[in-house]
Design a protein around this motif. Structure first.
Motif, PDB file in Angstrom:
ATOM      1  N   THR A  89       0.836  -1.177  -0.188  1.00  0.00           N
ATOM      2  CA  THR A  89      -0.009   0.074   0.045  1.00  0.00           C
ATOM      3  C   THR A  89       0.963   1.428   0.014  1.00  0.00           C
ATOM      4  O   THR A  89       0.629   2.300  -0.624  1.00  0.00           O
ATOM      5  N   CYS A  90       2.025   1.257   0.813  1.00  0.00           N
ATOM      6  CA  CYS A  90       2.761   2.426   0.903  1.00  0.00           C
ATOM      7  C   CYS A  90       3.529   2.842  -0.249  1.00  0.00           C
ATOM      8  O   CYS A  90       4.163   1.860  -1.083  1.00  0.00           O
ATOM      9  N   HIS A  91       3.691   3.815  -0.867  1.00  0.00           N
ATOM     10  CA  HIS A  91       4.348   4.398  -1.879  1.00  0.00           C
ATOM     11  C   HIS A  91       6.128   4.118  -1.846  1.00  0.00           C
ATOM     12  O   HIS A  91       6.793   4.245  -2.749  1.00  0.00           O
ATOM     13  N   LYS A  92       6.512   3.614  -0.725  1.00  0.00           N
ATOM     14  CA  LYS A  92       7.693   3.181  -0.258  1.00  0.00           C
ATOM     15  C   LYS A  92       8.027   1.557  -0.509  1.00  0.00           C
ATOM     16  O   LYS A  92       9.314   1.297  -0.127  1.00  0.00           O
ATOM     17  N   GLY A  93       6.972   1.056  -0.645  1.00  0.00           N
ATOM     18  CA  GLY A  93       7.045  -0.327  -1.374  1.00  0.00           C
ATOM     19  C   GLY A  93       6.710  -1.158  -0.019  1.00  0.00           C
ATOM     20  O   GLY A  93       6.550  -2.530  -0.115  1.00  0.00           O
ATOM     21  N   THR A  94       6.250  -0.906   1.176  1.00  0.00           N
ATOM     22  CA  THR A  94       5.962  -1.513   2.301  1.00  0.00           C
ATOM     23  C   THR A  94       4.438  -1.809   2.350  1.00  0.00           C
ATOM     24  O   THR A  94       3.566  -1.184   1.699  1.00  0.00           O
ATOM     25  N   ASP A  95       3.971  -3.000   3.156  1.00  0.00           N
ATOM     26  CA  ASP A  95       2.441  -3.186   2.884  1.00  0.00           C
ATOM     27  C   ASP A  95       1.833  -2.322   3.590  1.00  0.00           C
ATOM     28  O   ASP A  95       0.662  -1.953   3.093  1.00  0.00           O
ATOM     29  N   THR A  96       2.266  -1.656   4.597  1.00  0.00           N
ATOM     30  CA  THR A  96       1.235  -0.475   5.296  1.00  0.00           C
ATOM     31  C   THR A  96       2.181   0.709   5.350  1.00  0.00           C
ATOM     32  O   THR A  96       3.466   0.870   5.232  1.00  0.00           O
ATOM     33  N   CYS A  97       1.639   1.959   5.464  1.00  0.00           N
ATOM     34  CA  CYS A  97       2.549   3.331   5.722  1.00  0.00           C
ATOM     35  C   CYS A  97       3.123   3.265   6.920  1.00  0.00           C
ATOM     36  O   CYS A  97       3.833   4.263   7.211  1.00  0.00           O
ATOM     37  N   TRP A  98       3.089   2.190   7.739  1.00  0.00           N
ATOM     38  CA  TRP A  98       3.879   2.404   9.382  1.00  0.00           C
ATOM     39  C   TRP A  98       4.948   1.293   9.041  1.00  0.00           C
ATOM     40  O   TRP A  98       5.547   0.849  10.007  1.00  0.00           O
TER      41      TRP A  98
END
Length: 204
Positions: A89-98
């Motif tokens: 989901t995150c634009h950094k490529g992680t599943d979540t923005c956390w």
């Protein structure tokens, strides 16, 4: 669904939750137009405060959020959006923005399994083993729980770990069938265990 867009200047926060894992994926903002586009397309769409325009999550990355349901909170100014993600989901490529992994809790499957068994209890389809257990009656279901528990004990003492897990799975399944037949749920057992975990609990 009544939403008070005016309270926050035309925008409301939208908390995005994975409909399956129940993990929180991100936080975005929606205006009336973004809400309507989300409902029309089934793809979660936000209003970008920095670019001052609508953007559909995944329109550049392909990691769309497919709408499952939406709820508004008690003050009518925050949305809980349940969705199914295509990827991170995150634009950094992680599943979540956390930065958390969006993994399901395996224990959730016990509730899903009971939901399935309850459906069997209601519909009683022919050829189903679960149906046959319900038709055999309470005594037989209770007996099966005892039989499977004994087999689990035997494997724990004299068998392999794989066989022990196999027999424990049989035991849990038959226990859930028995609970269902009595109008109870596996969550009732969990609730009892939670009560016992309290420091002031005393055995009856």
């Amino acid at each position: 669904m009544k939403i008070d867009f005016e309270k926050c200047g035309g925008l409301v926060p939208a908390i995005i939750q994975d409909a399956t894992t129940k993990n929180v994926l991100m936080l975005g903002y929606m205006n009336q137009e973004a809400l309507e586009k989300t409902q029309e397309t089934g793809l979660v769409t936000f209003f970008s405060r920095s670019r001052q325009c609508l953007w559909t999550k995944g329109e550049t990355s392909g990691n769309y959020l497919h709408l499952v349901s939406m709820q508004v909170d008690c003050d009518n100014d925050t949305l809980l959006v349940k969705a199914t993600p295509d990827g991170p989901t995150c634009h950094k490529g992680t599943d979540t923005c956390w930065g958390e992994e969006n993994k399901p809790n395996p224990l959730q499957f016990l509730s899903e399994l009971q939901d399935f068994i309850e459906t069997r209890h209601e519909e009683m389809p022919e050829g189903s083993y679960t149906t046959s257990l319900f038709r055999d009656g309470l005594n037989r279901m209770a007996q099966k729980v005892g039989e499977e528990a004994l087999e689990a004990v035997i494997e724990a003492v004299n068998g392999t770990d794989d066989r022990f897990i196999y027999e424990c799975s049989d035991m849990f399944y038959h226990l859930i069938v028995l609970l269902t037949s009595k109008g109870l749920r596996i969550e009732d057992v969990v609730s009892e265990l939670q009560t016992r975990h309290q420091p002031n609990w005393h055995k009856h």
